[in-house]
Design a protein around this motif. Structure first.
Motif, PDB file in Angstrom:
ATOM      1  N   GLU A   1       0.805  -1.217   0.000  1.00  0.00           N
ATOM      2  CA  GLU A   1       0.000   0.000   0.000  1.00  0.00           C
ATOM      3  C   GLU A   1       0.841   1.271   0.000  1.00  0.00           C
ATOM      4  O   GLU A   1       0.521   2.242  -0.662  1.00  0.00           O
ATOM      5  CB  GLU A   1      -0.922  -0.022   1.224  1.00  0.00           C
ATOM      6  CG  GLU A   1      -1.929   1.095   1.245  1.00  0.00           C
ATOM      7  CD  GLU A   1      -2.863   1.002   2.439  1.00  0.00           C
ATOM      8  OE1 GLU A   1      -3.249   2.063   2.958  1.00  0.00           O
ATOM      9  OE2 GLU A   1      -3.191  -0.133   2.849  1.00  0.00           O
ATOM     10  N   ARG A   2       1.955   1.259   0.737  1.00  0.00           N
ATOM     11  CA  ARG A   2       2.789   2.461   0.838  1.00  0.00           C
ATOM     12  C   ARG A   2       4.131   2.305   0.115  1.00  0.00           C
ATOM     13  O   ARG A   2       5.073   3.042   0.390  1.00  0.00           O
ATOM     14  CB  ARG A   2       3.014   2.790   2.314  1.00  0.00           C
ATOM     15  CG  ARG A   2       1.722   3.162   3.032  1.00  0.00           C
ATOM     16  CD  ARG A   2       1.949   3.471   4.501  1.00  0.00           C
ATOM     17  NE  ARG A   2       2.432   2.335   5.277  1.00  0.00           N
ATOM     18  CZ  ARG A   2       1.672   1.432   5.873  1.00  0.00           C
ATOM     19  NH1 ARG A   2       0.359   1.526   5.791  1.00  0.00           N
ATOM     20  NH2 ARG A   2       2.195   0.440   6.547  1.00  0.00           N
ATOM     21  N   ALA A   3       4.217   1.396  -0.832  1.00  0.00           N
ATOM     22  CA  ALA A   3       5.484   1.111  -1.509  1.00  0.00           C
ATOM     23  C   ALA A   3       6.015   2.308  -2.277  1.00  0.00           C
ATOM     24  O   ALA A   3       7.224   2.545  -2.305  1.00  0.00           O
ATOM     25  CB  ALA A   3       5.323  -0.086  -2.445  1.00  0.00           C
ATOM     26  N   SER A   4       5.120   3.075  -2.896  1.00  0.00           N
ATOM     27  CA  SER A   4       5.596   4.188  -3.732  1.00  0.00           C
ATOM     28  C   SER A   4       6.332   5.251  -2.913  1.00  0.00           C
ATOM     29  O   SER A   4       7.110   6.023  -3.466  1.00  0.00           O
ATOM     30  CB  SER A   4       4.433   4.814  -4.497  1.00  0.00           C
ATOM     31  OG  SER A   4       3.447   5.280  -3.617  1.00  0.00           O
ATOM     32  N   ARG A   5       6.128   5.287  -1.606  1.00  0.00           N
ATOM     33  CA  ARG A   5       6.859   6.240  -0.762  1.00  0.00           C
ATOM     34  C   ARG A   5       8.361   5.971  -0.781  1.00  0.00           C
ATOM     35  O   ARG A   5       9.162   6.868  -0.556  1.00  0.00           O
ATOM     36  CB  ARG A   5       6.365   6.174   0.684  1.00  0.00           C
ATOM     37  CG  ARG A   5       4.973   6.702   0.863  1.00  0.00           C
ATOM     38  CD  ARG A   5       4.585   6.632   2.310  1.00  0.00           C
ATOM     39  NE  ARG A   5       3.234   7.119   2.501  1.00  0.00           N
ATOM     40  CZ  ARG A   5       2.626   7.151   3.658  1.00  0.00           C
ATOM     41  NH1 ARG A   5       3.243   6.717   4.748  1.00  0.00           N
ATOM     42  NH2 ARG A   5       1.408   7.607   3.764  1.00  0.00           N
ATOM     43  N   LEU A   6       8.743   4.719  -1.049  1.00  0.00           N
ATOM     44  CA  LEU A   6      10.163   4.374  -1.081  1.00  0.00           C
ATOM     45  C   LEU A   6      10.885   4.989  -2.269  1.00  0.00           C
ATOM     46  O   LEU A   6      12.109   5.011  -2.294  1.00  0.00           O
ATOM     47  CB  LEU A   6      10.347   2.852  -1.130  1.00  0.00           C
ATOM     48  CG  LEU A   6      10.293   2.119   0.192  1.00  0.00           C
ATOM     49  CD1 LEU A   6      10.535   0.637  -0.019  1.00  0.00           C
ATOM     50  CD2 LEU A   6      11.297   2.683   1.175  1.00  0.00           C
TER      51      LEU A   6
END
Length: 197
Positions: free
Chosen positions: A83-88
């Protein structure tokens, strides 16, 4: 390693220092995860090495993220999903770039320096390549209409490659990389091999 003071201290904490080659790699925080950041023996499968390293690293950042690693020839690819992978990805993909450097260091230390590493998180690289392709197509139309070259800002090799590939078959323009190192940039030029229109 409570207070790392420089890059060597950080790398040592990740288990990729030049110090003791025979010692098992240390954990940054042994209570945080039972998975070491670097695992494996020299000559081990590169995809398995990268999988172990990234699962350890990503697990410390966000335990909800998943890692899938595969190898295609000389390229080891990793996709970080969740869900929050793009923050990486970080700003302009800089965090992903740093993760790729660490991944390459891990593989190189284990005897796989000939391999290239590509890491994506939440589809960032795919979306970025699509945006660059659209930009290249718009600039190609502009260059073809004006008859004047367009020089782009310096960009990483992977970005230049996307634009070169997007325009390699274009009938009205050609591409060329000029400059050295981090100042290397791409120029889109009108094709000079067109005779009489």
């Amino acid at each position: 390693m409570d207070n790392p003071k420089n890059l060597d201290d950080y790398l040592a904490g990740l288990g990729i220092s030049e110090a003791d080659d025979d010692a098992p790699p240390p954990l940054l925080d042994p209570a945080a995860s039972p998975v070491p950041l670097v695992a494996g023996e020299p000559d081990a499968d590169p995809a398995a090495l990268l999988d172990g390293f990234l699962k350890g690293l990503v697990g410390r950042i966000d335990p909800e993220l998943q890692v899938n690693v595969s190898q295609d020839g000389m390229v080891v690819q990793a996709e970080i999903q969740g869900e929050r992978a793009s923050r990486l990805a970080g700003r302009d993909g800089r965090t992903l770039g740093a993760i790729e450097v660490l991944c390459y260091a891990v593989l190189s230390r284990q005897g796989h320096s000939e391999l290239r590493v590509r890491v994506d998180a939440g589809g960032f690289r795919h979306r970025h390549a699509e945006n660059l392709t659209r930009l290249a197509e718009r600039l190609a139309v502009q260059v073809a209409k004006s008859g004047e070259s367009h020089e782009m800002q310096p960009m990483p090799p992977s970005d230049r490659r996307v634009i070169h590939l997007a325009l390699q078959e274009h009938p009205m323009v050609s591409t060329e990389s000029v400059g050295e190192g981090s100042a290397r940039r791409l120029i889109i030029r009108p094709r000079t091999d067109l005779v009489g229109g």
